[in-house]
Design an enzyme around this catalytic site. Structure first.
Site, PDB file in Angstrom:
ATOM      1  CB  ILE A  44     -22.421 -21.770  -1.470  1.00 20.48           C
ATOM      2  CG1 ILE A  44     -21.456 -22.422  -0.485  1.00 20.48           C
ATOM      3  CG2 ILE A  44     -22.122 -22.254  -2.884  1.00 20.48           C
ATOM      4  CD1 ILE A  44     -21.654 -23.914  -0.274  1.00 20.48           C
ATOM      5  CB  SER A  65     -22.749 -32.496   1.255  1.00 23.97           C
ATOM      6  OG  SER A  65     -21.640 -32.749   2.084  1.00 23.97           O
ATOM      7  CE1 TYR A 102     -25.690 -30.380   5.626  1.00 26.56           C
ATOM      8  CE2 TYR A 102     -23.911 -31.970   5.867  1.00 26.56           C
ATOM      9  CZ  TYR A 102     -24.497 -30.921   5.185  1.00 26.56           C
ATOM     10  OH  TYR A 102     -23.889 -30.433   4.054  1.00 26.56           O
ATOM     11  CE  LYS A 132     -27.316 -30.458   2.116  1.00 27.94           C
ATOM     12  NZ  LYS A 132     -27.986 -29.390   1.353  1.00 27.94           N
ATOM     13  CG  PHE A 187     -15.212 -32.605  -2.151  1.00 26.79           C
ATOM     14  CD1 PHE A 187     -16.120 -32.840  -3.183  1.00 26.79           C
ATOM     15  CD2 PHE A 187     -14.585 -33.694  -1.588  1.00 26.79           C
ATOM     16  CE1 PHE A 187     -16.387 -34.140  -3.646  1.00 26.79           C
ATOM     17  CE2 PHE A 187     -14.832 -34.993  -2.042  1.00 26.79           C
ATOM     18  CZ  PHE A 187     -15.731 -35.207  -3.071  1.00 26.79           C
ATOM     19  NE  ARG A 246     -15.570 -32.092  13.582  1.00 28.42           N
ATOM     20  CZ  ARG A 246     -15.665 -31.089  12.720  1.00 28.42           C
ATOM     21  NH1 ARG A 246     -15.979 -29.864  13.147  1.00 28.42           N
ATOM     22  NH2 ARG A 246     -15.413 -31.257  11.448  1.00 28.42           N
TER      23      ARG A 246
HETATM   24  C1  UD1 Z   1     -18.262 -31.733   6.898  1.00 28.65           C
HETATM   25  C2  UD1 Z   1     -18.637 -32.543   5.671  1.00 28.65           C
HETATM   26  C3  UD1 Z   1     -19.216 -31.648   4.623  1.00 28.65           C
HETATM   27  C4  UD1 Z   1     -20.356 -30.850   5.203  1.00 28.65           C
HETATM   28  C5  UD1 Z   1     -19.818 -30.014   6.335  1.00 28.65           C
HETATM   29  C6  UD1 Z   1     -20.911 -29.197   6.941  1.00 28.65           C
HETATM   30  C7  UD1 Z   1     -17.217 -34.509   5.333  1.00 28.65           C
HETATM   31  C8  UD1 Z   1     -16.008 -35.069   4.710  1.00 28.65           C
HETATM   32  N1  UD1 Z   1     -17.452 -33.211   5.109  1.00 28.65           N
HETATM   33  O1  UD1 Z   1     -17.167 -30.962   6.595  1.00 28.65           O
HETATM   34  O2  UD1 Z   1     -19.703 -32.431   3.560  1.00 28.65           O
HETATM   35  O3  UD1 Z   1     -20.943 -30.053   4.228  1.00 28.65           O
HETATM   36  O4  UD1 Z   1     -19.304 -30.896   7.321  1.00 28.65           O
HETATM   37  O5  UD1 Z   1     -20.396 -28.358   7.948  1.00 28.65           O
HETATM   38  O6  UD1 Z   1     -17.967 -35.178   5.989  1.00 28.65           O
HETATM   39  N2  UD1 Z   1     -11.167 -29.031  12.299  1.00 28.65           N
HETATM   40  C9  UD1 Z   1     -10.304 -28.838  13.375  1.00 28.65           C
HETATM   41  N3  UD1 Z   1     -10.605 -27.866  14.275  1.00 28.65           N
HETATM   42  C10 UD1 Z   1     -11.699 -27.066  14.167  1.00 28.65           C
HETATM   43  C11 UD1 Z   1     -12.571 -27.260  13.066  1.00 28.65           C
HETATM   44  C12 UD1 Z   1     -12.278 -28.271  12.164  1.00 28.65           C
HETATM   45  O7  UD1 Z   1      -9.291 -29.535  13.503  1.00 28.65           O
HETATM   46  O8  UD1 Z   1     -11.909 -26.201  15.036  1.00 28.65           O
HETATM   47  C13 UD1 Z   1     -10.855 -30.079  11.312  1.00 28.65           C
HETATM   48  C14 UD1 Z   1     -11.896 -31.177  11.229  1.00 28.65           C
HETATM   49  O9  UD1 Z   1     -11.632 -32.206  12.151  1.00 28.65           O
HETATM   50  C15 UD1 Z   1     -11.752 -31.612   9.785  1.00 28.65           C
HETATM   51  C16 UD1 Z   1     -11.316 -30.336   9.047  1.00 28.65           C
HETATM   52  O10 UD1 Z   1     -10.842 -29.454  10.050  1.00 28.65           O
HETATM   53  O11 UD1 Z   1     -10.725 -32.557   9.683  1.00 28.65           O
HETATM   54  C17 UD1 Z   1     -12.453 -29.667   8.306  1.00 28.65           C
HETATM   55  O12 UD1 Z   1     -13.554 -29.539   9.192  1.00 28.65           O
HETATM   56  P1  UD1 Z   1     -14.879 -28.724   8.799  1.00 28.65           P
HETATM   57  O13 UD1 Z   1     -14.508 -27.377   8.258  1.00 28.65           O
HETATM   58  O14 UD1 Z   1     -15.790 -28.769   9.951  1.00 28.65           O
HETATM   59  O15 UD1 Z   1     -15.463 -29.519   7.574  1.00 28.65           O
HETATM   60  P2  UD1 Z   1     -15.831 -31.076   7.414  1.00 28.65           P
HETATM   61  O16 UD1 Z   1     -16.085 -31.686   8.735  1.00 28.65           O
HETATM   62  O17 UD1 Z   1     -14.823 -31.684   6.528  1.00 28.65           O
END
Ligand code: UD1
Length: 338
Positions: free
Chosen positions: A12, A124, A149, A153, A174, A291
């Site tokens: 970022i 965050s 983590y 924040k 987000f 997860r």
């Molecule tokens: C989370 C936090 C965010 C933080 C970030 C740091 C929340 C809502 N968000 O992001 O504030 O800054 O972590 O890393 O708590 N997924 C899969 N398969 C994968 C990877 C991800 O299905 O291999 C899914 C996850 O279950 C999730 C979505 O994709 O539903 C996004 O995941 P990710 O990119 O890791 O971000 P957040 O967990 O939302």
């Protein structure tokens, strides 16, 4: 005006540096390269035609901060430098507290010493946990953190509320994704990506065999988690808008928070399909277990940021995917050359 950007070569941070230069500011970057690379500095130069000042170092290094504040007339600080991997924070909580919380304290001490009173802080949406109201507004209550983590924040926001000589704006991001459309800069995940979009682009590129969707039995229309994905260049321009507000003295309170998202929710399956539509490349995937710690769904109410900062995101989910893919292909071209 000189703006100190900590973590300015991160994902970022680097995109924000580009937006700052384009808005006429002079970024002064400090980054310890713990999750970036000097090639990102060259990418910034290729996009903007200018070479920002760069210090390799750590925000916990008071002597380095002092020397920067003495050499430059810093008007404000944008503080990105922090660790961000939820799972890793559970393994190494003290590293997270030292780097994220200790780093902010160190920075604020230097800012006080050198009379710098303006700060934009990377927060965050994780502070909302599983929100009671969706879209989630800044009025939503803060939930107990589900990882070190997330706790860092929250603690940093608390510190900024206590430090009333500092005019601070907490931007609650987000899910930032995508890359600069030139593909000169983008995200450089270390090892196996934790986040969805880098995992998608690496799978599409054949680096990973298949994507595992973490659960398809959630109470959402298609059963997969919903998040608010925001293009990193839209996020970058939100920092410039926030900085302008501080420097013009338009903030109504010394401590302000803003949600920075697109205001739209997309499920994991929708993101995969958007990627495939935008690029024409298939993403092999399978459904796996949930997860631990994932919230079911969250997206932003962006009314406050639009009304107050006049900021609106302009790039949709397919553009985010196309730019992320262009960057992935560029990383591979760079690796072939080296
Ligand atoms: C989370 C936090 C965010 C933080 C970030 C740091 C929340 C809502 N968000 O992001 O504030 O800054 O972590 O890393 O708590 N997924 C899969 N398969 C994968 C990877 C991800 O299905 O291999 C899914 C996850 O279950 C999730 C979505 O994709 O539903 C996004 O995941 P990710 O990119 O890791 O971000 P957040 O967990 O939302």
């Amino acid at each position: 005006m000189d703006i100190l950007v900590t973590g300015g070569l991160g994902f970022i941070g680097s995109h924000t540096v580009v937006s700052l230069i384009e808005a006429g500011y002079r970024p002064v970057i400090i980054d310890n390269l713990s999750n970036s690379d000097l090639s990102i500095l060259q990418g910034i130069e290729a996009i903007t035609g200018s070479s920002p000042v760069f210090f390799k170092g750590d925000v916990n290094d008071q002597a380095l901060l002092s020397s920067i504040f003495e050499q430059f007339k810093i008007s404000a600080v944008i503080h990105f430098a922090a660790f961000k991997a939820v799972g890793e924070s559970v393994q190494k909580p003290l590293d997270y507290y030292q780097n994220n919380v200790g780093g902010l304290v160190s920075l604020l001490k230097s800012m006080k010493r050198y009379n710098v009173h303006h700060l934009v802080f990377s927060s965050s949406c994780t502070v909302y946990g599983e929100p009671e109201h969706i879209p989630v507004s800044e009025h939503e209550s803060i939930k107990p953190a589900s990882s070190p983590y997330g706790a860092t924040k929250q603690m940093c926001e608390t510190i900024l509320q206590d430090v009333n000589w500092c005019h601070s704006q907490c931007l609650r991001y987000f899910n930032p994704v995508g890359a600069h459309s030139s593909a000169h800069i983008g995200e450089l995940p270390l090892g196996v990506p934790n986040n969805l979009v880098p995992f998608i682009t690496q799978t599409a590129a054949g680096i990973r065999k298949e994507l595992v969707i973490f659960g398809s039995d959630y109470p959402t229309p298609d059963g997969t988690n919903i998040r608010d994905y925001i293009h990193v260049m839209d996020l970058a321009s939100a920092h410039v808008a926030s900085l302008n507000r501080l420097l013009k003295g338009e903030n109504k309170h010394y401590f302000e928070v803003f949600n920075i998202g697109s205001g739209k929710g997309n499920s994991v399956l929708e993101v995969i399909h958007a990627f495939e539509n935008a690029t024409g490349v298939k993403v092999p995937y399978k459904i796996g277990d949930r997860r631990i710690g994932d919230v079911v769904q969250v997206w932003a109410d962006t009314a406050k940021v639009t009304e107050t900062l006049g900021w609106k995101p302009s790039r949709g989910i397919e553009e985010m995917m196309a730019d992320a893919w262009r960057w992935q292909q560029q990383i591979q071209r760079n690796q072939e050359l080296n």
